[in-house]
Design a protein around this motif. Structure first.
Motif, PDB file in Angstrom:
ATOM      1  N   CYS A   3      -4.783  60.992 -32.557  1.00  0.00           N
ATOM      2  CA  CYS A   3      -5.708  61.354 -33.625  1.00  0.00           C
ATOM      3  C   CYS A   3      -5.158  60.959 -34.999  1.00  0.00           C
ATOM      4  CB  CYS A   3      -6.050  62.834 -33.571  1.00  0.00           C
ATOM      5  SG  CYS A   3      -4.661  63.920 -33.839  1.00  0.00           S
ATOM      6  N   ARG A   6      -6.069  57.373 -35.419  1.00  0.00           N
ATOM      7  CA  ARG A   6      -7.501  57.239 -35.700  1.00  0.00           C
ATOM      8  C   ARG A   6      -7.834  57.757 -37.098  1.00  0.00           C
ATOM      9  NH1 ARG A   6     -10.666  60.269 -31.899  1.00  0.00           N
ATOM     10  NH2 ARG A   6      -8.815  61.476 -31.485  1.00  0.00           N
ATOM     11  N   CYS A  17      -9.121  65.677 -37.014  1.00  0.00           N
ATOM     12  CA  CYS A  17      -7.724  65.378 -36.683  1.00  0.00           C
ATOM     13  C   CYS A  17      -6.930  66.675 -36.547  1.00  0.00           C
ATOM     14  CB  CYS A  17      -7.120  64.474 -37.756  1.00  0.00           C
ATOM     15  SG  CYS A  17      -5.405  64.005 -37.462  1.00  0.00           S
ATOM     16  N   GLU A  20      -7.779  68.447 -33.281  1.00  0.00           N
ATOM     17  CA  GLU A  20      -7.147  67.794 -32.134  1.00  0.00           C
ATOM     18  C   GLU A  20      -5.653  68.095 -32.082  1.00  0.00           C
ATOM     19  OE1 GLU A  20      -8.080  63.692 -31.302  1.00  0.00           O
ATOM     20  OE2 GLU A  20     -10.140  63.950 -32.032  1.00  0.00           O
TER      21      GLU A  20
END
Length: 184
Positions: A3, A6, A17, A20
């Protein structure tokens, strides 16, 4: 930790984020047990877990600022050099802690952490973080001076910024060298 990748690519927002990261952390150690630990011996965290906690606290941009500071302070207990981790992880985490505390108005605590980072880094003969710490101390002092008429103007701001420029140049940190030069 996918994450974070990303997030950096702007594929997900910071709140996604953080969620996660919290879910991933929960597999090894519940967040509540970290926050409720009385001292560093109550919970042992691996480097990955410390990095996860650091990322959660630094990426959380919500109304729960107190929670983020508590989280960073719990990470702080794990980052005492005598007890644990390598100096580079200590520098990364604790400079983030100092920055977040300074932004929250805890200038004294932030300055104390920055000074401890300087002490530990010099003891380990590392200088890459020194310019950050010196600037953080200067920034905390300037913010305190804005809020209080009793603070003496004892710090020569231009001289301190010049130290930051020189240290950044020595460490080949051109972005920061330009940043500090711009402040001059």
């Amino acid at each position: 930790m996918d994450c974070l990748y990303r997030f950096k690519k702007r594929e997900i927002a910071s709140d996604e984020c953080v969620n996660e990261l919290k879910n991933a952390l929960h597999y090894t150690v519940p967040l509540e047990s970290i926050l409720n630990a009385k001292d560093e011996s109550d919970v042992y965290l691996t480097h990955a877990e410390l990095g996860c906690l650091y990322s959660i606290a630094m990426k959380s941009r919500d109304e729960a600022e107190e929670f983020n500071i508590e989280l960073l302070q719990s990470v702080t207990r794990q980052c005492i050099p005598e007890y644990s981790i390598d100096i580079s992880l200590y520098e990364m985490i604790m400079s983030g802690v100092a920055s977040r505390l300074g932004n929250a108005g805890e200038y004294g605590k932030a300055t104390a952490i920055s000074m401890k980072i300087i002490q530990e880094s010099l003891g380990a003969r590392r200088m890459s973080i020194l310019h950050h710490c010196l600037y953080d101390v200067l920034w905390n002092w300037m913010e305190t001076a804005k809020k209080s008429t009793s603070v003496e103007s004892g710090i020569p701001v231009a001289q301190e910024l010049q130290k930051c420029v020189q240290l950044a140049r020595l460490c080949k940190e051109t972005f920061y060298e330009e940043f500090y030069s711009g402040k001059l």
